[in-house]
Design an enzyme around this catalytic site. Structure first.
Site, mmCIF file in Angstrom:
data_model
loop_
_atom_site.group_PDB
_atom_site.id
_atom_site.type_symbol
_atom_site.label_atom_id
_atom_site.label_comp_id
_atom_site.label_asym_id
_atom_site.label_seq_id
_atom_site.Cartn_x
_atom_site.Cartn_y
_atom_site.Cartn_z
ATOM 1 N N ILE A 19 0.832 -1.209 0.000
ATOM 2 C CA ILE A 19 0.000 0.000 0.000
ATOM 3 C C ILE A 19 0.869 1.262 0.000
ATOM 4 O O ILE A 19 0.583 2.229 -0.719
ATOM 5 C CB ILE A 19 -0.949 -0.040 1.222
ATOM 6 C CG1 ILE A 19 -2.010 -1.132 0.993
ATOM 7 C CG2 ILE A 19 -1.583 1.320 1.480
ATOM 8 C CD1 ILE A 19 -2.891 -1.423 2.199
ATOM 9 N N ASP A 65 13.635 2.298 10.572
ATOM 10 C CA ASP A 65 12.736 1.364 11.257
ATOM 11 C C ASP A 65 11.822 2.185 12.160
ATOM 12 O O ASP A 65 12.273 2.742 13.161
ATOM 13 C CB ASP A 65 13.567 0.370 12.072
ATOM 14 C CG ASP A 65 12.697 -0.655 12.795
ATOM 15 O OD1 ASP A 65 11.465 -0.460 12.874
ATOM 16 O OD2 ASP A 65 13.266 -1.650 13.282
ATOM 17 N N ASN A 92 1.901 4.752 7.383
ATOM 18 C CA ASN A 92 1.411 3.538 6.718
ATOM 19 C C ASN A 92 2.070 2.261 7.227
ATOM 20 O O ASN A 92 1.417 1.221 7.330
ATOM 21 C CB ASN A 92 1.650 3.680 5.199
ATOM 22 C CG ASN A 92 1.604 2.345 4.482
ATOM 23 O OD1 ASN A 92 0.531 1.766 4.277
ATOM 24 N ND2 ASN A 92 2.774 1.811 4.117
ATOM 25 N N TYR A 157 -3.852 -6.989 16.682
ATOM 26 C CA TYR A 157 -3.837 -6.218 15.422
ATOM 27 C C TYR A 157 -5.082 -5.337 15.335
ATOM 28 O O TYR A 157 -4.992 -4.138 15.058
ATOM 29 C CB TYR A 157 -3.769 -7.155 14.220
ATOM 30 C CG TYR A 157 -3.782 -6.428 12.882
ATOM 31 C CD1 TYR A 157 -2.625 -5.828 12.390
ATOM 32 C CD2 TYR A 157 -4.950 -6.332 12.122
ATOM 33 C CE1 TYR A 157 -2.630 -5.149 11.173
ATOM 34 C CE2 TYR A 157 -4.960 -5.653 10.901
ATOM 35 C CZ TYR A 157 -3.798 -5.063 10.434
ATOM 36 O OH TYR A 157 -3.813 -4.384 9.228
ATOM 37 N N THR A 192 -1.126 -7.460 -1.205
ATOM 38 C CA THR A 192 0.210 -6.886 -1.025
ATOM 39 C C THR A 192 1.134 -8.023 -0.575
ATOM 40 O O THR A 192 0.659 -9.123 -0.237
ATOM 41 C CB THR A 192 0.177 -5.827 0.090
ATOM 42 O OG1 THR A 192 -0.188 -6.485 1.316
ATOM 43 C CG2 THR A 192 -0.808 -4.704 -0.208
HETATM 44 N N1 LIG Z 1 -2.863 -5.422 2.750
HETATM 45 C C1 LIG Z 1 -4.036 -5.289 3.309
HETATM 46 O O1 LIG Z 1 -4.995 -5.995 2.955
HETATM 47 C C2 LIG Z 1 -4.249 -4.248 4.388
HETATM 48 C C3 LIG Z 1 -5.558 -4.020 4.815
HETATM 49 C C4 LIG Z 1 -5.802 -3.066 5.780
HETATM 50 C C5 LIG Z 1 -4.752 -2.347 6.306
HETATM 51 N N2 LIG Z 1 -3.482 -2.588 5.902
HETATM 52 C C6 LIG Z 1 -2.416 -1.781 6.504
HETATM 53 O O2 LIG Z 1 -1.699 -1.126 5.480
HETATM 54 C C7 LIG Z 1 -0.358 -0.921 5.884
HETATM 55 C C8 LIG Z 1 0.573 -1.477 4.828
HETATM 56 O O3 LIG Z 1 0.281 -2.861 4.667
HETATM 57 P P1 LIG Z 1 0.804 -3.687 3.408
HETATM 58 O O4 LIG Z 1 -0.150 -4.810 3.229
HETATM 59 O O5 LIG Z 1 1.104 -2.787 2.292
HETATM 60 O O6 LIG Z 1 2.168 -4.288 4.043
HETATM 61 P P2 LIG Z 1 3.496 -4.821 3.313
HETATM 62 O O7 LIG Z 1 3.161 -5.394 1.994
HETATM 63 O O8 LIG Z 1 4.177 -5.692 4.325
HETATM 64 O O9 LIG Z 1 4.374 -3.500 3.142
HETATM 65 C C9 LIG Z 1 4.781 -2.820 4.310
HETATM 66 C C10 LIG Z 1 5.752 -1.717 3.995
HETATM 67 O O10 LIG Z 1 6.165 -1.129 5.228
HETATM 68 C C11 LIG Z 1 7.575 -1.362 5.431
HETATM 69 N N3 LIG Z 1 7.781 -1.625 6.853
HETATM 70 C C12 LIG Z 1 7.331 -2.675 7.588
HETATM 71 N N4 LIG Z 1 7.744 -2.570 8.860
HETATM 72 C C13 LIG Z 1 8.468 -1.420 8.937
HETATM 73 C C14 LIG Z 1 9.177 -0.771 9.970
HETATM 74 N N5 LIG Z 1 9.240 -1.280 11.208
HETATM 75 N N6 LIG Z 1 9.805 0.400 9.705
HETATM 76 C C15 LIG Z 1 9.759 0.917 8.447
HETATM 77 N N7 LIG Z 1 9.112 0.358 7.420
HETATM 78 C C16 LIG Z 1 8.480 -0.819 7.664
HETATM 79 C C17 LIG Z 1 7.925 -2.538 4.509
HETATM 80 O O11 LIG Z 1 9.288 -2.567 4.114
HETATM 81 P P3 LIG Z 1 10.383 -3.393 4.991
HETATM 82 O O12 LIG Z 1 9.792 -4.734 5.257
HETATM 83 O O13 LIG Z 1 11.592 -3.440 4.111
HETATM 84 O O14 LIG Z 1 10.616 -2.593 6.220
HETATM 85 C C18 LIG Z 1 7.027 -2.206 3.320
HETATM 86 O O15 LIG Z 1 7.565 -1.169 2.556
HETATM 87 C C19 LIG Z 1 -0.208 -1.579 7.263
HETATM 88 O O16 LIG Z 1 -0.356 -0.602 8.268
HETATM 89 C C20 LIG Z 1 -1.381 -2.560 7.289
HETATM 90 O O17 LIG Z 1 -1.809 -2.833 8.589
HETATM 91 C C21 LIG Z 1 -3.206 -3.528 4.950
#
Ligand SMILES: NC(=O)c1ccc[n+]([C@@H]2O[C@H](COP(=O)([O-])OP(=O)(O)OC[C@H]3O[C@@H](n4cnc5c(N)ncnc54)[C@H](OP(=O)(O)O)[C@@H]3O)[C@@H](O)[C@H]2O)c1
Length: 264
Positions: A19, A65, A92, A157, A192
């Site tokens: 995202i 981080d 995010n 969560y 994602t």
């Molecule tokens: N996907 C869904 O269906 C969904 C639905 C509702 C809400 N969300 C929310 O949307 C947000 C993004 O989710 P996503 O699905 O896109 O996750 P994702 O695919 O795991 O991507 C997460 C991003 O954040 C970075 N990240 C993770 N931990 C970090 C940290 N401690 N410090 C800095 N960067 C960090 C990751 O890179 P690195 O791993 O290299 O750090 C990556 O760029 C989250 O808050 C999640 O709860 C997602």
């Protein structure tokens, strides 16, 4: 085509994948100057090169981080030094741990997730607000649909995501006196790397993804780009919105379903 966020300085946490990547891309496509972070370097650096080539906005990747307060401070400092001001913060970065029941979850795991998913949003907001106030800027927090409707075997969560919605409202109240708007988006299922990782932990990943698609009235998951466009709407055009939670759920929360888990 006119640019919707031309020259606006925007910080995005967790922008290298998923995202966050959709948000970074849409903002750069609309002329913003984006600074984004992640822990891992490779994807962030590759995205930086790709988007700077394409323009018309620009971006800078910073390794950071967000579970560490000193890293968050450095991210905001780097942005302010580079651009002189900050117009928008998008919180995010977050994580959904593997599903497990409360009985199998420790308080320590809950505290760690609170720090990562919620306290980091607070800290980044606190660091960025002195700059945002100067520009009458705004914050967009990424929460989740499950913060409102709940989710099985995911109490910590869900709690962190619900708290993001509440904190958004509280900060919207506090920051209104400075002309700073604070809003959040709540995605439902978006395919994602995080979602794929959770699917891989089930016995049949393809089946899990199909079920995930069918959870929406629209019969599909949302996309990174749709999340980016929703965040851009709140940042650029929703000038009479503060404290709102914009659901990006394809109607997943509507209608009755087969939900009873009581054994017959
Ligand atoms: N996907 C869904 O269906 C969904 C639905 C509702 C809400 N969300 C929310 O949307 C947000 C993004 O989710 P996503 O699905 O896109 O996750 P994702 O695919 O795991 O991507 C997460 C991003 O954040 C970075 N990240 C993770 N931990 C970090 C940290 N401690 N410090 C800095 N960067 C960090 C990751 O890179 P690195 O791993 O290299 O750090 C990556 O760029 C989250 O808050 C999640 O709860 C997602």
């Amino acid at each position: 085509m006119s640019l919707r966020y031309h020259n606006k300085v925007t910080v995005v946490t967790g922008g290298s994948k998923g995202i966050g990547r959709g948000i970074v891309r849409v903002f750069v496509e609309n002329g913003a100057k984006v600074v984004f972070c992640a822990r891992g370097g490779a994807e962030g650096e590759a995205l930086e090169v790709e988007l700077n080539k394409a323009g018309p906005g620009s971006c800078k990747f910073v390794r950071c981080d967000i579970s560490k307060e000193e890293d968050i401070k450095r991210l905001i400092d780097v942005t302010a030094q580079r651009h002189g001001h900050i117009d928008c913060l998008i919180n995010n970065a977050g994580w959904h741990p593997p599903h497990k029941p409360t009985d199998a979850t420790t308080a320590e795991e809950f505290r760690d997730l609170l720090n990562l998913n919620l306290v980091s949003y607070f800290s980044a907001s606190k660091c960025a607000l002195p700059y945002l106030r100067q520009r009458r800027g705004n914050i967009v927090n990424v929460s989740s649909l499950v913060g409102t409707i709940g989710q099985k075997d995911a109490a910590p969560y869900v709690a962190t995501k619900g708290a993001i919605i509440s904190m958004t409202k509280a900060m919207a109240v506090d920051e209104s006196r400075y002309g700073v708007r604070v809003n959040c988006i709540s995605p439902g299922n978006v395919l994602t790397p995080l979602w794929e990782e959770l699917a891989r932990q089930t016995p049949d990943a393809a089946e899990a993804i199909k079920t995930g698609e069918n959870a929406q009235l629209m019969g599909r998951m949302g996309t990174e780009a749709e999340c980016g466009l929703a965040a851009l709407f709140l940042a650029a055009e929703a000038t009479f919105c503060t404290g709102i939670d914009l659901l990006l759920s394809g109607g997943a929360e509507l209608d009755y379903g087969f939900k009873c888990q009581i054994p017959s």
